[in-house]
Design an enzyme around this catalytic site. Sequence first.
Site, PDB file in Angstrom:
ATOM      1  NE  ARG A   1      -3.355  -7.677  -3.132  1.00 18.72           N
ATOM      2  CZ  ARG A   1      -4.487  -8.182  -3.648  1.00 18.72           C
ATOM      3  NH1 ARG A   1      -4.740  -8.053  -4.928  1.00 18.72           N
ATOM      4  NH2 ARG A   1      -5.348  -8.807  -2.867  1.00 18.72           N
TER       5      ARG A   1
ATOM      6  CB  THR B   1      -5.473   1.214   5.947  1.00 18.46           C
ATOM      7  OG1 THR B   1      -4.561   0.982   4.872  1.00 18.46           O
ATOM      8  CG2 THR B   1      -5.020   0.435   7.163  1.00 18.46           C
TER       9      THR B   1
ATOM     10  CB  SER C   1      -0.881  -0.022   1.249  1.00 19.94           C
ATOM     11  OG  SER C   1      -1.808   1.042   1.206  1.00 19.94           O
TER      12      SER C   1
ATOM     13  CB  CYS D   1      -3.633 -11.879 -15.155  1.00 22.04           C
ATOM     14  SG  CYS D   1      -3.215 -12.830 -13.689  1.00 22.04           S
TER      15      CYS D   1
ATOM     16  CB  CYS E   1       1.771  -9.150 -16.195  1.00 24.51           C
ATOM     17  SG  CYS E   1       2.686  -9.980 -14.869  1.00 24.51           S
TER      18      CYS E   1
ATOM     19  CB  CYS F   1      -0.708  -7.513  -8.656  1.00 24.20           C
ATOM     20  SG  CYS F   1      -0.867  -7.809 -10.430  1.00 24.20           S
TER      21      CYS F   1
END
Lengths: 545, 249
Positions: free
Chosen positions: A301, A337, A53, A519, A490, A516
């Site tokens: 991510r 968060t 993050s 895809c 990717c 992450c």
Amino acid sequence: MSEPVRESMEFDVVIVGGGPAGLAAAIRLRQLSPQTSVCLIEKGSEIGAHILSGAVIEPRALAELLPDWRERGAPLNTPVTAEDMLYLTETGSIRVPMLDKVMPHMANHGNYIVSLGEVCRWLAVQAEELGVEIYPGFAGSEVLIERNRVVGVATGDMGVGRDGKPGPNYQPGMELRGRYTLFAEGCRGSLTKQVMAHYDLRKGVDPQTYGLGIKEVWEIPAENHRPGLVQHSFGWPLDDKTYGGAWLYHFGENLVSYGFVVGLDYANTWLSPFEEMQRVKLHPAFRHHLEGGRRISYGARALSEGGLQSVPRLTFPGGALIGDSAGFLNVPKIKGTHTSMKSGMLAAEAVVEAIKTDRVEPGSFTQKVRQSWLWQELRTARNIRPAFARFGAMGGAVYAGLDAMLLRGRAPWTLHFKHQDNETLRPADLCTKPFYPKPDGKLTFDRLSSVFLSATNHEEDQPVHLRLKNPSLWKTVNWDVFHAPEARYCPAGVYEVADEQTAPHLQINAQNCVHCKTCDIKDPTQNIDWTTPEGGGGPNYPAGM
Amino acid sequence: MKILVPVKRVVDYNIKPRVKADGSGVETAGVKMSMNPFDEIAVEEAVRLREKGAASEVVVVSIGVQQAQDTLRTAMAMGADRAILVLTDESPEPLAVAKVLKTLVEKEGPSLVVLGKQAIDDDMNATGQMLAGLLGWGQGTFASKVDVVDGRVNVSREIDGGTEQVSLALPAIITADLRLNEPRYASLPNIMKAKKKPLETIPAADLGVDMAPRLTIVSVAEPAERKAGIKVGSAAELVEKLRNEAKVI
């Protein structure tokens, strides 16, 4: 494979995923009901290993969960002291004036720049002190459903060879059975996906829309370090129709967190989020922050950007979805968060009630979410991200400003998402190729040297965890129409086109995968299925990430 | 027969070590740590000897900080019966480690001590040998095969150009090489069970061993970066560059 003989163990609550949502839920459960047994599994090799993050976090939920977080030594050490929002042109930048008026949701005073991985490691220590059993290195690979009730999850088998057969050190998975199971897998969880499909949890809500965040951590010379500085940008290098921007935070001991988010509803199949991220570092507004430093970590991510309109039904018989598994990120605030933690805490309260009354579904969770500040926040923010999807970057920004100043989030209308992210790509011959400069090896780098810094590792001899549901579709759709977008989106170089000139085919370097999930989201026909590899595999993000 | 297996907590082998900005050592704060891979092989071998009936108990020991408990729990999840943590904030050198282990050997009375041949952090390859010297025991280092037969232990040693067979009277020291075995996974049920196995903590100071360092680290630096290569146009140019730039011919 033959039916594995697996052991099983019973808990009151099983939590899948050791991020802020899962850990907050675990802590709250034991605070409210110390006799409730709580087991938490995490696919990363340790807590924090897969956490990525920015991160500027709002301590609101943390303060509700652990009011004495300061005394307990929570790693929130860099308060935000200065912040800029820049609109970038190719060579220049314009500072958005009166940020706290125009974009009040961006006001970061009282917030902290942290390594979310470190925060999670610390939360895990708090949870273990309260008696939560935490098992990192084990991936939940199967949802256990009996008589239409989720009764837990099973961890994956270990030591299975590439051919799918048990190897010499084969260990069968284990059933973790819980009266209630909380899915806290983060964005696009692989088990969450199955649960959503089984119980049709997305019925009647907007499609989820996503972003991909790619991040680097730099160590820079002390004389250039300005701890507490937060800088965001939008505009260049993305076109007006593509949502996204860069962040740069000075924090910790001479560390800088730099990263870039691209909305995965982008249309240009030639776009490469990785290369956009690299080239923004060369812009005068970013360059001087990083020059003379060294890059020490890298990762990526996906994140959920749909907000309120895309939140699915939260509960089902035997459990609930929490955190970004449900999609509680506040996009205009670019923070998730505090909302993730809050959702975990509320789910914990609902589960404790359900245990007392022996209810199958912890249904009061939904009510609690709707009555909390979490819902208020998402409600106020709900029109901003879809406005960008509808009106473009400039139009979206203007809408956001008006929404903030005039409507204060109380617009009587709600804008909706019409498409799934996999439906938005345009065919390759209708798109123009962006120009991406070659990496210079000082500020900009290629994919492979980047993945190296994520310390990603997968046991080599195991089945490929990225599966094509229909392998023949790749040639007719991905290659012939879109020219292999997966090779560009990717961020870890997993997808490569081999024998491009003669007989193009897709090569999947699954061992590079940084988990992450892009895809699984962006493939034009959703033909790629991201499944959990052997537990402990994936990136090993260090402290600082 | 009891087997003692010392294990060390080191920076995980997947992590690219980063030298601290001041050059005083390698950054370990917040870095993933795990059991030295050669020690995993040692634990596996000891557990296999017990499973074969050649040993009755496997005791693991680590010398280090409180978090080394995690490493000991992993060893117990792999099958060790109990653990001892010698608690110290220092990072002791091989001689100090060997001295501490000697006192534990005297206390526990194992017939066999199986160690990893070296730790992947400092690559010293010394502790097993020093312990053998201090105890006056036979040693089978770089073991790729171990058999306990009639009160003796036969060890195949990996040496330059082949293997060497040695037969040692017990008690003895063995250090494990890479090919000795492939360690098992610590399975989730076994990790759960390992939480309940006994773990004894002894402050290092209580052992009365001189652990003072004998070595000084002068500086730590990352390997020099390799320069990018260039393409030459012809053999003549290559010869010219080798002669005048590289000065190797």
